[in-house]
Every structure is written in C-alpha cells, then in structure tokens.
Motif scaffolding. Structure first.
Motif, PDB file in Angstrom:
ATOM      1  N   SER A 248      -4.614  14.129  -1.078  1.00  0.00           N
ATOM      2  CA  SER A 248      -5.322  14.198   0.169  1.00  0.00           C
ATOM      3  C   SER A 248      -6.987  12.941   0.388  1.00  0.00           C
ATOM      4  O   SER A 248      -6.849  12.818   1.697  1.00  0.00           O
ATOM      5  N   VAL A 249      -7.646  13.195  -0.849  1.00  0.00           N
ATOM      6  CA  VAL A 249      -8.641  12.355  -0.214  1.00  0.00           C
ATOM      7  C   VAL A 249      -8.340  11.119  -1.028  1.00  0.00           C
ATOM      8  O   VAL A 249      -7.421  10.503  -1.865  1.00  0.00           O
ATOM      9  N   THR A 250      -8.650   9.393  -0.496  1.00  0.00           N
ATOM     10  CA  THR A 250      -8.902   8.019  -0.513  1.00  0.00           C
ATOM     11  C   THR A 250      -9.838   7.752  -1.251  1.00  0.00           C
ATOM     12  O   THR A 250     -11.464   8.393  -0.880  1.00  0.00           O
ATOM     13  N   ARG A 251      -9.297   7.305  -2.143  1.00  0.00           N
ATOM     14  CA  ARG A 251     -11.207   6.511  -2.809  1.00  0.00           C
ATOM     15  C   ARG A 251     -10.456   5.348  -2.316  1.00  0.00           C
ATOM     16  O   ARG A 251      -9.787   4.198  -3.089  1.00  0.00           O
ATOM     17  N   VAL A 252     -12.630   5.128  -2.162  1.00  0.00           N
ATOM     18  CA  VAL A 252     -12.293   3.461  -1.993  1.00  0.00           C
ATOM     19  C   VAL A 252     -13.540   3.074  -2.880  1.00  0.00           C
ATOM     20  O   VAL A 252     -14.516   3.692  -3.402  1.00  0.00           O
ATOM     21  N   THR A 253     -13.480   1.470  -3.709  1.00  0.00           N
ATOM     22  CA  THR A 253     -14.472   0.970  -4.509  1.00  0.00           C
ATOM     23  C   THR A 253     -15.542   0.160  -4.053  1.00  0.00           C
ATOM     24  O   THR A 253     -16.393  -0.349  -4.906  1.00  0.00           O
ATOM     25  N   SER A 254     -14.918  -0.364  -2.851  1.00  0.00           N
ATOM     26  CA  SER A 254     -16.079  -1.851  -2.032  1.00  0.00           C
ATOM     27  C   SER A 254     -15.910  -1.385  -0.328  1.00  0.00           C
ATOM     28  O   SER A 254     -15.371  -1.015  -0.050  1.00  0.00           O
ATOM     29  N   PHE A 255     -16.892  -2.512  -0.502  1.00  0.00           N
ATOM     30  CA  PHE A 255     -17.533  -1.830   1.003  1.00  0.00           C
ATOM     31  C   PHE A 255     -16.383  -2.149   1.801  1.00  0.00           C
ATOM     32  O   PHE A 255     -16.327  -1.966   2.842  1.00  0.00           O
ATOM     33  N   GLN A 256     -15.784  -3.588   1.748  1.00  0.00           N
ATOM     34  CA  GLN A 256     -14.881  -4.275   2.173  1.00  0.00           C
ATOM     35  C   GLN A 256     -13.719  -3.104   2.743  1.00  0.00           C
ATOM     36  O   GLN A 256     -13.304  -2.624   3.274  1.00  0.00           O
ATOM     37  N   ASP A 257     -13.355  -2.499   1.649  1.00  0.00           N
ATOM     38  CA  ASP A 257     -12.142  -1.885   1.028  1.00  0.00           C
ATOM     39  C   ASP A 257     -12.860  -0.398   2.124  1.00  0.00           C
ATOM     40  O   ASP A 257     -11.447   0.003   2.605  1.00  0.00           O
ATOM     41  N   ALA A 258     -13.650  -0.289   2.111  1.00  0.00           N
ATOM     42  CA  ALA A 258     -14.503   1.479   3.201  1.00  0.00           C
ATOM     43  C   ALA A 258     -14.116   0.620   3.735  1.00  0.00           C
ATOM     44  O   ALA A 258     -13.361   1.934   5.298  1.00  0.00           O
ATOM     45  N   LEU A 259     -14.580   0.133   4.914  1.00  0.00           N
ATOM     46  CA  LEU A 259     -14.483  -0.465   6.488  1.00  0.00           C
ATOM     47  C   LEU A 259     -12.826  -0.679   7.005  1.00  0.00           C
ATOM     48  O   LEU A 259     -12.273  -0.112   7.787  1.00  0.00           O
ATOM     49  N   ASP A 260     -12.032  -1.055   5.918  1.00  0.00           N
ATOM     50  CA  ASP A 260     -10.297  -1.184   6.367  1.00  0.00           C
ATOM     51  C   ASP A 260      -9.983   0.151   6.283  1.00  0.00           C
ATOM     52  O   ASP A 260      -8.732  -0.049   7.012  1.00  0.00           O
ATOM     53  N   ARG A 261     -10.632   0.539   5.435  1.00  0.00           N
ATOM     54  CA  ARG A 261      -9.281   2.606   5.388  1.00  0.00           C
ATOM     55  C   ARG A 261     -10.415   3.118   6.646  1.00  0.00           C
ATOM     56  O   ARG A 261      -9.520   3.935   7.528  1.00  0.00           O
ATOM     57  N   ILE A 262     -12.196   2.879   6.728  1.00  0.00           N
ATOM     58  CA  ILE A 262     -12.731   4.202   8.110  1.00  0.00           C
ATOM     59  C   ILE A 262     -12.164   3.873   9.204  1.00  0.00           C
ATOM     60  O   ILE A 262     -12.164   4.612  10.464  1.00  0.00           O
ATOM     61  N   VAL A 263     -12.218   2.436   9.578  1.00  0.00           N
ATOM     62  CA  VAL A 263     -12.314   1.710  11.027  1.00  0.00           C
ATOM     63  C   VAL A 263     -10.905   2.207  11.602  1.00  0.00           C
ATOM     64  O   VAL A 263     -10.928   2.514  12.937  1.00  0.00           O
ATOM     65  N   PRO A 264      -9.427   1.928  11.440  1.00  0.00           N
ATOM     66  CA  PRO A 264      -8.409   2.452  11.900  1.00  0.00           C
ATOM     67  C   PRO A 264      -8.013   3.936  12.017  1.00  0.00           C
ATOM     68  O   PRO A 264      -7.752   4.078  12.937  1.00  0.00           O
ATOM     69  N   ALA A 265      -8.411   4.340  11.160  1.00  0.00           N
ATOM     70  CA  ALA A 265      -8.720   5.733  11.797  1.00  0.00           C
ATOM     71  C   ALA A 265      -9.843   6.020  12.842  1.00  0.00           C
ATOM     72  O   ALA A 265      -9.975   7.671  13.574  1.00  0.00           O
ATOM     73  N   ALA A 266     -10.812   5.860  13.037  1.00  0.00           N
ATOM     74  CA  ALA A 266     -11.675   6.042  13.410  1.00  0.00           C
ATOM     75  C   ALA A 266     -11.474   5.084  14.530  1.00  0.00           C
ATOM     76  O   ALA A 266     -11.740   6.774  16.385  1.00  0.00           O
ATOM     77  N   LEU A 267     -10.774   4.536  15.284  1.00  0.00           N
ATOM     78  CA  LEU A 267     -10.099   4.069  16.192  1.00  0.00           C
ATOM     79  C   LEU A 267      -8.785   4.982  16.620  1.00  0.00           C
ATOM     80  O   LEU A 267      -8.418   4.531  18.026  1.00  0.00           O
ATOM     81  N   ALA A 268      -8.106   5.192  15.707  1.00  0.00           N
ATOM     82  CA  ALA A 268      -6.948   5.728  16.199  1.00  0.00           C
ATOM     83  C   ALA A 268      -6.679   7.193  17.334  1.00  0.00           C
ATOM     84  O   ALA A 268      -8.005   7.666  17.563  1.00  0.00           O
TER      85      ALA A 268
END
Length: 268
Positions: A248-268
């Motif tokens: 259930s945990v999403t892993r990210v390794t770069s700054f942009q990857d983190a933004l790409d995963r977080i922003v859509p979930a935060a705005l949903a």
C-alpha cells in the motif's frame, strides 16, 4: 573586486565583472562528475538524499542577475558568507522554484561539501551553515496558502531516528508555494506512534515519510500506520528504505517523482 571575491566569486571572474566583461562559467572538471559526487554523498549520509536527475549540469546554473552558479554558491558557503548564501538561494527559488533550485544548486553544493569533507575531514561548519541558510529559506515558503488547493493537508515527517530533514522541508515548500497545497511538517526523528496520532487528528490526503540512511529505513512500521476514511496515500521517499515496503506504500526516489505522486492525490 575584493567585495566580489569575499562573496565567493573567483578572482578572475571578479576582475572581468569589474571590467564589465561577461563571465562565462567554466565546465566542471572530470573528477567532479555528478555520479561520483552522488555516491560519495550517500556514503557519508549528508543532505540532500534525493537521486539526482540525469543530464543536469552540476556546476552551472542560470546566469540571470542574482542567480548564482552552483560553483559560486559553494564558494560562498566555503567562505562562510551566510548573507550571500541566503540571498542567492532565495533569488534562485523566487526565479525558478524549489525543484529547480534543489536539483541544480543544492545537490551540487552538498556534493562539493561532501567531497571536501572526504578529502580533508574538515568543513563540518560549512555544511552546518549551508544547511541553516537553506532551511531558513525553505521554512519561509511553507506558510499556509490563503485558499489552499484541496480539502486535506499533506503530512510530512522523517522516519524514526532519521535526522536529515531538509528534503521534507523542500518538498513542503514546493507543495505550498507552487501548488497551493496545505502542508504539516513534523520534522526529524518522528516516532511512528506520534506520526499515527497526527494522521488521526489531521486526516491528511498524503503522508510522506523520509528515510535517508539504511539504519532508519525499516519498512515494517509503515504497515502499522492507521487506515483512515477517507484513505491517506502513504509515500516513502529517500534512498534509505530497505526492501519489503508494504504494497500500500508508494516509493519515490526523486524530487519530481514525489511531486508527481503527491500533488494529484492532494488535489483529488
């Protein structure tokens, strides 16, 4: 010319600037290749801990007024010029945003500091000064937006016993300043019971947990975080996480990857 040199600009470049001749940044020497610096930084556990994107110049940046090259910023840090470091970081963030500044200035400067420490065993004071001025610039960008995008905040914390907190402040600054997402930052060494309590109180859209060193990257506690309604997306960032993260945990390794995963979930 002396004032420019004291701010971290090489003497030859200072002379050219005084004579109003355009300064052309020199290419980085071969021994300063990005991959070598990143490897050294991970071994010593210094900030920033993100995987550096490929194809980004390490020691050159925007030559716009007020925005330094990474080499200039590193020299200002080496001379302990806190005013120049703070002003240049602020200018870069204002012009290009947090991710650009992080990838093209912060990562190369920390790698330079790491290399100097590896060579001499000194310059801890340089690391502390640069970290302090960077933190001050980032915190100034995390003020709650007047009209936040999304109805639930993003919660950011370091794994238990993880001391490297700059990446979560950088991520919070980018989310707040550039995407108008409300954030809550718990900082370094957040015990998992405290993180769980904060989740229950806030009901965040996203929970971001940072681990930079393998000693703090035990994935097991993430499985015990509370399941909320509506659910929170749990994101693990940093190179410290070991294998075995919960499904259930999403892993990210770069700054942009983190933004790409977080922003859509935060705005949903």
């Amino acid at each position: 010319m002396n004032r420019l040199i004291r701010s971290g600009i090489p003497a030859s470049d200072a002379a050219r600037r005084v004579l109003r001749i355009e300064i052309v940044p020199s290419a980085p020497p071969a021994e300063q290749e990005q991959g070598q610096r990143q490897e050294q930084g991970q071994e010593r556990g210094l900030e920033p801990g993100w995987t550096a994107p490929e194809g980004i110049p390490s020691l050159t940046a925007d030559r716009s007024p007020g925005v330094p090259t990474a080499a200039m910023l590193a020299r200002a840090a080496m001379t302990l010029d806190s005013v120049a470091v703070h002003e240049w970081i602020g200018a870069a963030m204002a012009r290009h945003g947090v991710p650009w500044t992080w990838e093209r200035l912060v990562i190369p400067v920390f790698e330079t500091i790491c290399r100097r420490q590896s060579e001499s065993g000194a310059n801890v004071e340089v690391e502390h000064l640069f970290s302090d001025r960077l933190m001050a610039a980032l915190i100034g960008l995390t003020v709650r937006p007047d009209r936040p995008a999304g109805s639930r905040p993003v919660l950011l914390a370091c794994a238990e016993n993880e001391l490297h907190s700059l990446p979560i402040y950088a991520l919070a600054a980018a989310l707040t300043g550039e995407h108008r997402v409300e954030t809550r930052v718990l900082g370094a060494r957040t015990p998992y019971p405290a993180l769980a309590d904060a989740m229950r109180r806030l009901g965040p859209s996203v929970v971001f947990v940072w681990s930079q060193l393998p000693e703090t990257g035990d994935p097991a506690p993430l499985a015990s975080l509370p399941v909320l309604r509506p659910p929170s997306l749990v994101v693990a960032g940093g190179v410290g996480w070991r294998d075995g993260l919960p499904a259930s945990v999403t892993r990210v390794t770069s700054f942009q990857d983190a933004l790409d995963r977080i922003v859509p979930a935060a705005l949903a």
